[in-house]
Design a protein around this motif. Structure first.
Motif, short mmCIF file in Angstrom:
data_model
loop_
_atom_site.label_atom_id
_atom_site.label_comp_id
_atom_site.label_asym_id
_atom_site.label_seq_id
_atom_site.Cartn_x
_atom_site.Cartn_y
_atom_site.Cartn_z
N GLU A 1 -17.15 -11.60 8.23
CA GLU A 1 -15.74 -11.99 8.15
C GLU A 1 -14.94 -11.23 9.19
O GLU A 1 -15.31 -10.15 9.60
CB GLU A 1 -15.15 -11.67 6.78
CG GLU A 1 -15.80 -12.36 5.61
CD GLU A 1 -17.01 -11.63 5.07
OE1 GLU A 1 -17.18 -10.43 5.37
OE2 GLU A 1 -17.80 -12.25 4.35
N ASP A 2 -13.84 -11.82 9.59
CA ASP A 2 -12.85 -11.13 10.41
C ASP A 2 -11.73 -10.67 9.49
O ASP A 2 -11.45 -11.29 8.48
CB ASP A 2 -12.26 -12.07 11.48
CG ASP A 2 -13.30 -12.49 12.50
OD1 ASP A 2 -14.19 -11.69 12.82
OD2 ASP A 2 -13.22 -13.64 12.98
N GLU A 3 -11.10 -9.57 9.88
CA GLU A 3 -9.99 -9.05 9.07
C GLU A 3 -8.94 -8.52 10.04
O GLU A 3 -9.26 -7.86 11.01
CB GLU A 3 -10.50 -7.91 8.19
CG GLU A 3 -9.48 -7.31 7.27
CD GLU A 3 -10.11 -6.26 6.36
OE1 GLU A 3 -9.91 -6.38 5.14
OE2 GLU A 3 -10.78 -5.33 6.85
N TRP A 4 -7.68 -8.87 9.78
CA TRP A 4 -6.59 -8.35 10.61
C TRP A 4 -5.38 -8.11 9.73
O TRP A 4 -5.29 -8.61 8.63
CB TRP A 4 -6.29 -9.26 11.80
CG TRP A 4 -5.92 -10.66 11.48
CD1 TRP A 4 -6.78 -11.71 11.31
CD2 TRP A 4 -4.62 -11.19 11.27
NE1 TRP A 4 -6.07 -12.85 11.01
CE2 TRP A 4 -4.74 -12.56 11.00
CE3 TRP A 4 -3.35 -10.63 11.32
CZ2 TRP A 4 -3.65 -13.37 10.75
CZ3 TRP A 4 -2.25 -11.45 11.07
CH2 TRP A 4 -2.42 -12.80 10.79
N PHE A 5 -4.48 -7.30 10.27
CA PHE A 5 -3.30 -6.88 9.52
C PHE A 5 -2.05 -7.12 10.33
O PHE A 5 -2.06 -7.02 11.56
CB PHE A 5 -3.40 -5.39 9.16
CG PHE A 5 -4.57 -5.06 8.31
CD1 PHE A 5 -4.45 -5.06 6.94
CD2 PHE A 5 -5.80 -4.76 8.88
CE1 PHE A 5 -5.54 -4.77 6.13
CE2 PHE A 5 -6.89 -4.47 8.09
CZ PHE A 5 -6.77 -4.47 6.72
N TYR A 6 -0.97 -7.39 9.64
CA TYR A 6 0.36 -7.55 10.27
C TYR A 6 1.33 -6.70 9.45
O TYR A 6 1.88 -7.15 8.45
CB TYR A 6 0.77 -9.03 10.24
CG TYR A 6 2.05 -9.30 10.98
CD1 TYR A 6 2.04 -9.48 12.35
CD2 TYR A 6 3.26 -9.37 10.31
CE1 TYR A 6 3.22 -9.75 13.04
CE2 TYR A 6 4.44 -9.62 10.99
CZ TYR A 6 4.41 -9.81 12.35
OH TYR A 6 5.56 -10.06 13.03
N PRO A 7 1.49 -5.41 9.85
CA PRO A 7 2.38 -4.53 9.08
C PRO A 7 3.83 -5.01 9.13
O PRO A 7 4.34 -5.36 10.20
CB PRO A 7 2.24 -3.18 9.77
CG PRO A 7 1.01 -3.27 10.60
CD PRO A 7 0.85 -4.72 10.95
N LEU A 8 4.48 -5.00 8.00
CA LEU A 8 5.89 -5.39 7.93
C LEU A 8 6.81 -4.19 8.00
O LEU A 8 7.94 -4.30 8.45
CB LEU A 8 6.15 -6.18 6.66
CG LEU A 8 5.37 -7.48 6.53
CD1 LEU A 8 5.66 -8.14 5.18
CD2 LEU A 8 5.69 -8.42 7.66
N GLU A 9 6.35 -3.04 7.50
CA GLU A 9 7.14 -1.82 7.58
C GLU A 9 6.21 -0.64 7.34
O GLU A 9 5.07 -0.80 6.93
CB GLU A 9 8.28 -1.81 6.57
CG GLU A 9 7.83 -1.88 5.12
CD GLU A 9 9.00 -1.90 4.15
OE1 GLU A 9 9.25 -0.85 3.53
OE2 GLU A 9 9.66 -2.94 4.04
N GLY A 10 6.71 0.54 7.60
CA GLY A 10 5.91 1.75 7.40
C GLY A 10 5.55 2.39 8.72
O GLY A 10 6.03 2.02 9.78
N ARG A 11 4.69 3.40 8.63
CA ARG A 11 4.23 4.07 9.84
C ARG A 11 2.82 4.53 9.69
O ARG A 11 2.22 4.48 8.70
CB ARG A 11 5.10 5.24 10.21
CG ARG A 11 5.56 6.07 9.07
CD ARG A 11 6.50 7.15 9.52
NE ARG A 11 6.89 7.83 8.32
CZ ARG A 11 6.79 9.12 8.14
NH1 ARG A 11 6.35 9.88 9.08
NH2 ARG A 11 7.15 9.65 7.01
N THR B 1 0.84 -1.19 0.00
CA THR B 1 0.00 0.00 0.00
C THR B 1 0.88 1.25 0.00
O THR B 1 1.72 1.40 0.88
CB THR B 1 -0.90 0.02 1.25
OG1 THR B 1 -1.68 -1.17 1.27
CG2 THR B 1 -1.82 1.21 1.25
N PRO B 2 0.68 2.16 -0.96
CA PRO B 2 1.46 3.39 -0.95
C PRO B 2 1.03 4.28 0.22
O PRO B 2 -0.06 4.11 0.77
CB PRO B 2 1.11 4.03 -2.30
CG PRO B 2 -0.21 3.47 -2.67
CD PRO B 2 -0.26 2.09 -2.07
N PRO B 3 1.87 5.25 0.60
CA PRO B 3 1.49 6.17 1.67
C PRO B 3 0.13 6.81 1.40
O PRO B 3 -0.17 7.18 0.27
CB PRO B 3 2.61 7.22 1.66
CG PRO B 3 3.78 6.49 1.08
CD PRO B 3 3.19 5.55 0.06
#
Length: 71
Positions: free
Chosen positions: A61-71, A47-49
């Motif tokens: 549905e359930d949805e979750w995220f695991y960010p690898l980098e960014g802020r 995803t771009p900034p």
């Protein structure tokens, strides 16, 4: 008590992954419902900034995220 078999380990190569674009994001489908017996879908999203989907909700549905980098 019900027991379930442990899920099989799956190695997915880039050539096996479906790639799409949604809301300006680059999406790589790593596992889909067909592969997981309808249990879940796993995607990698670049995803771009200030990008990403609009605010939304899921009713079934359930949805979750695991960010690898960014802020």
């Amino acid at each position: 008590m019900t027991t379930q078999a442990a899920p099989a380990t799956r190695v997915v190569t880039p050539a096996q992954c479906r790639k799409l674009t949604a809301f300006g994001d680059h999406v790589t489908v790593l596992l889909d419902g067909q592969t997981t017996g309808g249990q879940f879908t796993m995607v990698a999203i670049d995803t771009p900034p200030a990008g990403g989907p609009p605010v939304h909700r899921h009713h079934n549905e359930d949805e979750w995220f695991y960010p690898l980098e960014g802020r």
